[in-house]
Design a protein around this motif. Structure first.
Motif, PDB file in Angstrom:
ATOM      1  N   SER A  82      59.154  37.386  37.053  1.00 19.69           N
ATOM      2  CA  SER A  82      57.830  37.744  37.982  1.00 19.69           C
ATOM      3  C   SER A  82      57.752  39.104  37.233  1.00 19.69           C
ATOM      4  O   SER A  82      56.511  39.677  37.219  1.00 19.69           O
ATOM      5  CB  SER A  82      58.131  37.838  39.379  1.00 19.69           C
ATOM      6  N   LEU A  83      58.789  39.752  36.603  1.00 18.40           N
ATOM      7  CA  LEU A  83      58.471  41.002  36.141  1.00 18.40           C
ATOM      8  C   LEU A  83      57.712  40.837  34.902  1.00 18.40           C
ATOM      9  O   LEU A  83      56.727  41.597  34.637  1.00 18.40           O
ATOM     10  CB  LEU A  83      59.968  41.667  35.541  1.00 18.40           C
ATOM     11  N   VAL A  84      57.993  39.804  34.022  1.00 15.26           N
ATOM     12  CA  VAL A  84      57.051  39.566  32.772  1.00 15.26           C
ATOM     13  C   VAL A  84      55.838  39.391  33.208  1.00 15.26           C
ATOM     14  O   VAL A  84      54.565  39.958  32.828  1.00 15.26           O
ATOM     15  CB  VAL A  84      57.946  38.581  31.996  1.00 15.26           C
ATOM     16  N   GLY A  85      55.432  38.521  34.212  1.00 13.53           N
ATOM     17  CA  GLY A  85      54.289  38.390  34.821  1.00 13.53           C
ATOM     18  C   GLY A  85      53.263  39.483  35.037  1.00 13.53           C
ATOM     19  O   GLY A  85      52.389  39.749  34.928  1.00 13.53           O
ATOM     20  N   SER A  86      54.101  40.463  35.822  1.00 17.72           N
ATOM     21  CA  SER A  86      53.373  41.562  36.245  1.00 17.72           C
ATOM     22  C   SER A  86      53.099  42.768  35.217  1.00 17.72           C
ATOM     23  O   SER A  86      52.020  43.449  35.292  1.00 17.72           O
ATOM     24  CB  SER A  86      54.203  42.136  37.445  1.00 17.72           C
ATOM     25  N   LEU A  87      53.881  42.585  34.312  1.00 15.92           N
ATOM     26  CA  LEU A  87      53.537  43.507  33.073  1.00 15.92           C
ATOM     27  C   LEU A  87      52.419  42.777  32.350  1.00 15.92           C
ATOM     28  O   LEU A  87      51.474  43.612  31.837  1.00 15.92           O
ATOM     29  CB  LEU A  87      54.758  43.314  32.037  1.00 15.92           C
ATOM     30  N   VAL A  88      52.066  41.551  32.403  1.00 16.62           N
ATOM     31  CA  VAL A  88      51.078  40.967  31.712  1.00 16.62           C
ATOM     32  C   VAL A  88      49.668  41.459  32.481  1.00 16.62           C
ATOM     33  O   VAL A  88      48.726  41.986  31.878  1.00 16.62           O
ATOM     34  CB  VAL A  88      51.154  39.562  31.463  1.00 16.62           C
ATOM     35  N   VAL A  89      49.846  41.469  33.805  1.00 19.83           N
ATOM     36  CA  VAL A  89      48.752  41.907  34.541  1.00 19.83           C
ATOM     37  C   VAL A  89      48.358  43.270  34.656  1.00 19.83           C
ATOM     38  O   VAL A  89      47.127  43.628  34.535  1.00 19.83           O
ATOM     39  CB  VAL A  89      49.046  41.424  36.172  1.00 19.83           C
ATOM     40  N   ALA A  90      49.507  43.954  34.604  1.00 19.82           N
ATOM     41  CA  ALA A  90      49.146  45.510  34.116  1.00 19.82           C
ATOM     42  C   ALA A  90      48.537  45.802  33.296  1.00 19.82           C
ATOM     43  O   ALA A  90      47.630  46.813  33.181  1.00 19.82           O
ATOM     44  CB  ALA A  90      50.484  46.284  34.494  1.00 19.82           C
ATOM     45  N   GLY A  91      48.923  45.376  32.088  1.00 16.87           N
ATOM     46  CA  GLY A  91      48.275  45.536  30.676  1.00 16.87           C
ATOM     47  C   GLY A  91      47.202  44.838  30.457  1.00 16.87           C
ATOM     48  O   GLY A  91      46.665  44.879  29.028  1.00 16.87           O
ATOM     49  N   SER A  92      46.625  43.895  31.212  1.00 14.28           N
ATOM     50  CA  SER A  92      45.520  43.033  30.836  1.00 14.28           C
ATOM     51  C   SER A  92      44.110  43.585  30.812  1.00 14.28           C
ATOM     52  O   SER A  92      43.121  43.135  30.169  1.00 14.28           O
ATOM     53  CB  SER A  92      45.266  42.034  32.043  1.00 14.28           C
ATOM     54  N   GLY A  93      43.930  44.757  31.343  1.00 15.69           N
ATOM     55  CA  GLY A  93      42.754  45.540  31.295  1.00 15.69           C
ATOM     56  C   GLY A  93      41.691  44.981  31.740  1.00 15.69           C
ATOM     57  O   GLY A  93      40.337  44.962  31.160  1.00 15.69           O
ATOM     58  N   HIS A  94      41.735  44.415  32.968  1.00 20.17           N
ATOM     59  CA  HIS A  94      40.771  43.752  33.886  1.00 20.17           C
ATOM     60  C   HIS A  94      40.284  44.725  34.769  1.00 20.17           C
ATOM     61  O   HIS A  94      39.507  44.252  35.828  1.00 20.17           O
ATOM     62  CB  HIS A  94      41.201  42.622  34.532  1.00 20.17           C
ATOM     63  N   GLY A  95      40.454  46.004  34.607  1.00 18.49           N
ATOM     64  CA  GLY A  95      39.908  46.908  35.690  1.00 18.49           C
ATOM     65  C   GLY A  95      40.932  48.051  36.379  1.00 18.49           C
ATOM     66  O   GLY A  95      42.272  47.669  36.115  1.00 18.49           O
ATOM     67  N   THR A  96      40.368  48.784  37.023  1.00 22.85           N
ATOM     68  CA  THR A  96      41.491  49.661  37.639  1.00 22.85           C
ATOM     69  C   THR A  96      42.224  49.135  38.601  1.00 22.85           C
ATOM     70  O   THR A  96      43.589  49.479  38.690  1.00 22.85           O
ATOM     71  CB  THR A  96      40.511  50.937  38.293  1.00 22.85           C
ATOM     72  N   LEU A  97      41.717  48.495  39.545  1.00 21.52           N
ATOM     73  CA  LEU A  97      42.283  47.552  40.616  1.00 21.52           C
ATOM     74  C   LEU A  97      43.462  46.758  40.172  1.00 21.52           C
ATOM     75  O   LEU A  97      44.612  46.824  40.654  1.00 21.52           O
ATOM     76  CB  LEU A  97      41.396  46.813  41.576  1.00 21.52           C
ATOM     77  N   ALA A  98      43.146  45.684  39.032  1.00 25.46           N
ATOM     78  CA  ALA A  98      44.162  44.960  38.585  1.00 25.46           C
ATOM     79  C   ALA A  98      45.482  45.913  37.855  1.00 25.46           C
ATOM     80  O   ALA A  98      46.386  45.471  38.027  1.00 25.46           O
ATOM     81  CB  ALA A  98      43.621  44.278  37.389  1.00 25.46           C
ATOM     82  N   SER A  99      45.048  47.144  37.394  1.00 30.14           N
ATOM     83  CA  SER A  99      45.877  47.922  36.661  1.00 30.14           C
ATOM     84  C   SER A  99      47.038  48.352  37.735  1.00 30.14           C
ATOM     85  O   SER A  99      48.002  48.676  37.690  1.00 30.14           O
ATOM     86  CB  SER A  99      45.443  49.266  36.040  1.00 30.14           C
ATOM     87  N   ILE A 100      46.381  48.808  38.844  1.00 30.56           N
ATOM     88  CA  ILE A 100      47.164  49.611  39.922  1.00 30.56           C
ATOM     89  C   ILE A 100      47.920  48.456  40.619  1.00 30.56           C
ATOM     90  O   ILE A 100      49.015  48.724  40.782  1.00 30.56           O
ATOM     91  CB  ILE A 100      46.314  50.025  41.013  1.00 30.56           C
ATOM     92  N   LEU A 101      47.208  47.320  40.804  1.00 27.13           N
ATOM     93  CA  LEU A 101      48.152  46.189  41.624  1.00 27.13           C
ATOM     94  C   LEU A 101      49.109  45.734  40.505  1.00 27.13           C
ATOM     95  O   LEU A 101      50.485  45.289  40.874  1.00 27.13           O
ATOM     96  CB  LEU A 101      47.453  45.176  42.001  1.00 27.13           C
ATOM     97  N   GLY A 102      48.896  45.815  39.043  1.00 25.18           N
ATOM     98  CA  GLY A 102      49.891  45.315  38.139  1.00 25.18           C
ATOM     99  C   GLY A 102      51.243  46.272  38.178  1.00 25.18           C
ATOM    100  O   GLY A 102      52.341  46.020  37.962  1.00 25.18           O
ATOM    101  N   PHE A 103      50.684  47.719  38.194  1.00 24.37           N
ATOM    102  CA  PHE A 103      51.721  48.867  38.267  1.00 24.37           C
ATOM    103  C   PHE A 103      52.786  48.486  39.587  1.00 24.37           C
ATOM    104  O   PHE A 103      53.875  48.614  39.390  1.00 24.37           O
ATOM    105  CB  PHE A 103      51.084  50.072  38.263  1.00 24.37           C
TER     106      PHE A 103
END
Length: 107
Positions: A46-67
């Protein structure tokens, strides 16, 4: 969407919680260390998946939730390894030499 359809995920979550508590409560003490190791592996995935979401560049909300997901998963993985290490230390033998058996009384 009907009201019953919107409550379905909540029902699944509550039932999964009950099943999880019942399963963990019935695990023998000897199996807790392997179970924690498997849980740590799942948390690492799940840590690897969350790193992918955080760095996906799909917007600010996705980056915050990924972080937030990266932070939570990291805390979970580190805590799990600390607990597993503490449990494994319980099984180490002490470095003291074994005591000699007591002398038998002379009759």
């Amino acid at each position: 969407m009907s009201e019953s359809a919107s409550l379905q995920p909540i029902y699944v979550f509550v039932l999964a919680g009950f099943v999880g508590v019942l399963l963990i409560a019935r695990v023998p003490a000897l199996l807790h260390t392997p179970l924690m190791s498997a849980t740590n592996a799942i948390s690492a995935i799940s840590l690897v998946g969350s790193l992918v979401v955080a760095g996906s560049g799909h917007g600010t909300l996705a980056s915050i939730l990924g972080f937030l997901a990266v932070t939570s998963a990291t805390i979970n993985v580190v805590g799990g390894f600390l607990i597993t290490d503490r449990m494994l230390r319980m099984f180490h033998r002490s470095s003291r030499p074994p005591r000699a058996p007591p002398a038998e009384p002379k009759t």
